[in-house]
Design an enzyme around this catalytic site. Sequence first.
Site, short mmCIF file in Angstrom:
data_model
loop_
_atom_site.label_atom_id
_atom_site.label_comp_id
_atom_site.label_asym_id
_atom_site.label_seq_id
_atom_site.Cartn_x
_atom_site.Cartn_y
_atom_site.Cartn_z
N LYS A 44 31.80 39.51 41.26
CA LYS A 44 33.05 40.28 41.26
C LYS A 44 34.19 39.37 40.82
O LYS A 44 34.32 38.25 41.33
CB LYS A 44 33.32 40.83 42.66
CG LYS A 44 32.29 41.84 43.14
CD LYS A 44 32.47 43.19 42.48
CE LYS A 44 31.59 44.24 43.14
NZ LYS A 44 31.74 45.56 42.51
N ASP B 31 32.04 41.78 37.24
CA ASP B 31 32.55 43.13 37.53
C ASP B 31 33.99 43.04 38.02
O ASP B 31 34.25 42.46 39.08
CB ASP B 31 31.66 43.82 38.58
CG ASP B 31 32.04 45.28 38.80
OD1 ASP B 31 32.96 45.78 38.12
OD2 ASP B 31 31.39 45.93 39.65
N GLU C 97 32.12 44.11 33.29
CA GLU C 97 32.09 45.50 33.75
C GLU C 97 33.49 45.95 34.17
O GLU C 97 34.17 45.27 34.94
CB GLU C 97 31.11 45.55 34.95
CG GLU C 97 30.85 46.90 35.54
CD GLU C 97 29.92 46.78 36.77
OE1 GLU C 97 29.21 45.76 36.92
OE2 GLU C 97 29.92 47.70 37.60
N ASP D 230 31.77 51.28 34.12
CA ASP D 230 31.16 51.77 35.36
C ASP D 230 31.97 52.97 35.88
O ASP D 230 31.60 54.12 35.66
CB ASP D 230 31.12 50.62 36.39
CG ASP D 230 30.58 51.03 37.74
OD1 ASP D 230 29.90 52.06 37.83
OD2 ASP D 230 30.82 50.31 38.74
N LYS E 157 25.14 55.48 37.32
CA LYS E 157 25.17 55.74 38.76
C LYS E 157 24.86 57.22 38.94
O LYS E 157 25.71 58.08 38.73
CB LYS E 157 26.51 55.35 39.36
CG LYS E 157 26.67 53.83 39.42
CD LYS E 157 27.60 53.32 40.47
CE LYS E 157 27.53 51.79 40.48
NZ LYS E 157 28.75 51.17 41.02
O1 OSB Z 1 31.58 48.50 41.24
O2 OSB Z 1 29.51 48.38 40.95
C1 OSB Z 1 30.47 48.54 41.69
C2 OSB Z 1 29.17 48.68 45.26
C3 OSB Z 1 29.94 49.67 45.78
C4 OSB Z 1 30.89 50.27 45.00
C5 OSB Z 1 31.06 49.87 43.69
C6 OSB Z 1 30.28 48.87 43.14
C7 OSB Z 1 29.34 48.25 43.95
C8 OSB Z 1 28.53 47.15 43.43
C9 OSB Z 1 27.04 47.17 43.53
O3 OSB Z 1 29.04 46.21 42.85
C10 OSB Z 1 26.49 46.74 44.83
C11 OSB Z 1 25.04 47.00 45.01
O4 OSB Z 1 24.19 46.21 44.58
O5 OSB Z 1 24.70 48.00 45.65
MG MG Z 2 31.06 48.19 39.13
#
Ligand code: OSB
Ligand code: MG
Length: 356
Positions: free
Chosen positions: A164, A189, A214, A239, A263
């Site tokens: 992140k 991300d 991302e 995303d 997703k």
């Molecule tokens: O932005 O991908 C995202 C988890 C919750 C909400 C948004 C995100 C995420 C993650 C993935 O980054 C976490 C996972 O491996 O479940």
């Molecule tokens: Mg994401």
Amino acid sequence: MGITIKEIRLKTVRRLLKTPFKSVLQQVDEREVIVVSVKGDSGQTGYGECVAFETPWYTEETITSCRFVLEQVLLPLLTNQTLHHPKEVWELFKAVKGNRMAKAALEMAVWDLFAKQQQQPLWQFVGGTSKAIPAGIVVAADPSQIGDKVAQANKAGYKRIKIKIHPDTDPSMLKSIVNNYPEILFFADANGSFDKDNFDRLTEFDDVGFTLIEQPFGEREWILHARAKQQLKTQICLDESIASVEDVQQMIDSKAGDIVVLKMSRLGGWTETLKVVELCRENSIGMWVGGMIEFGVSKAHNLALASLPDIHYPGDLSASNHFWEKDIIQPAIIVDNGGIQLSDQIGIGYMVNLAE
Ligand code: OSB
Ligand code: MG
């Protein structure tokens, strides 16, 4: 050979994460989901998992709005219906606006039920071909902990690590971490944390060595994303922006990204997701399966999705023990040598056990 839907149950599951999940949007310490079970007249049961969060920090829906929509709106539409294919669920729900995460939980349970009726693993039922799924883990921690967390993930065998980032993250610190692991694929991300005023900060991440970045900008920022795609050599992946087939078409038309995160929960389930996969395939858009800090039922559906032939990038597909002391499925999902082996059992391929 139709299935009549006889009984639908909703069960709330609430558990602590092993360690807090920290992103620029929210810190998550505890997770509540709704496990949906759908029983058909054949006696079999299909499972889905509603993965909306407690408050609308990531998507507009919440676990409370989903419970309401499931109980009051969607369950009555599905109960006692006779279906010949799970795609019919999307049609049944057509008059209900939005609320895709609520719809997805129920729709996915029906796909599991049909796979079980056909005596097939879900991954085969949806057209999957690969049984060996590359795993992926997310590092969502304070900057001072990123190095240690990456080292742990490497030790656990992960070959893809998502970190992140936000405008205050130090790219040179990340670069030294990424350089330490030449065999690992790193994703970044940003969860929409950049904007037009700090666009130049984003370009500083271009030399870190990320496979992709991302969602640098907000969900509707097609033009800013197109600018980033043009100016950065790192691939741009969307995303939050991708909540429908139309959004993918918008991304393609505006040249706003190279890759999409699938997703299924945000898209509304399997039917819409399979349409997105088709559109991406036709337009040579890269794909991978995203995570929602979910439990094993949702993960099992996501693993089946990752089995499809054109999903080339490793997803947010980590072992049960990454977030949870104890998952709600048996056996637990394990990562071995960077991969997860799909089950040959019918349906989602796991037993559901909600006892703590
Ligand atoms: O932005 O991908 C995202 C988890 C919750 C909400 C948004 C995100 C995420 C993650 C993935 O980054 C976490 C996972 O491996 O479940
Ligand atoms: Mg994401």
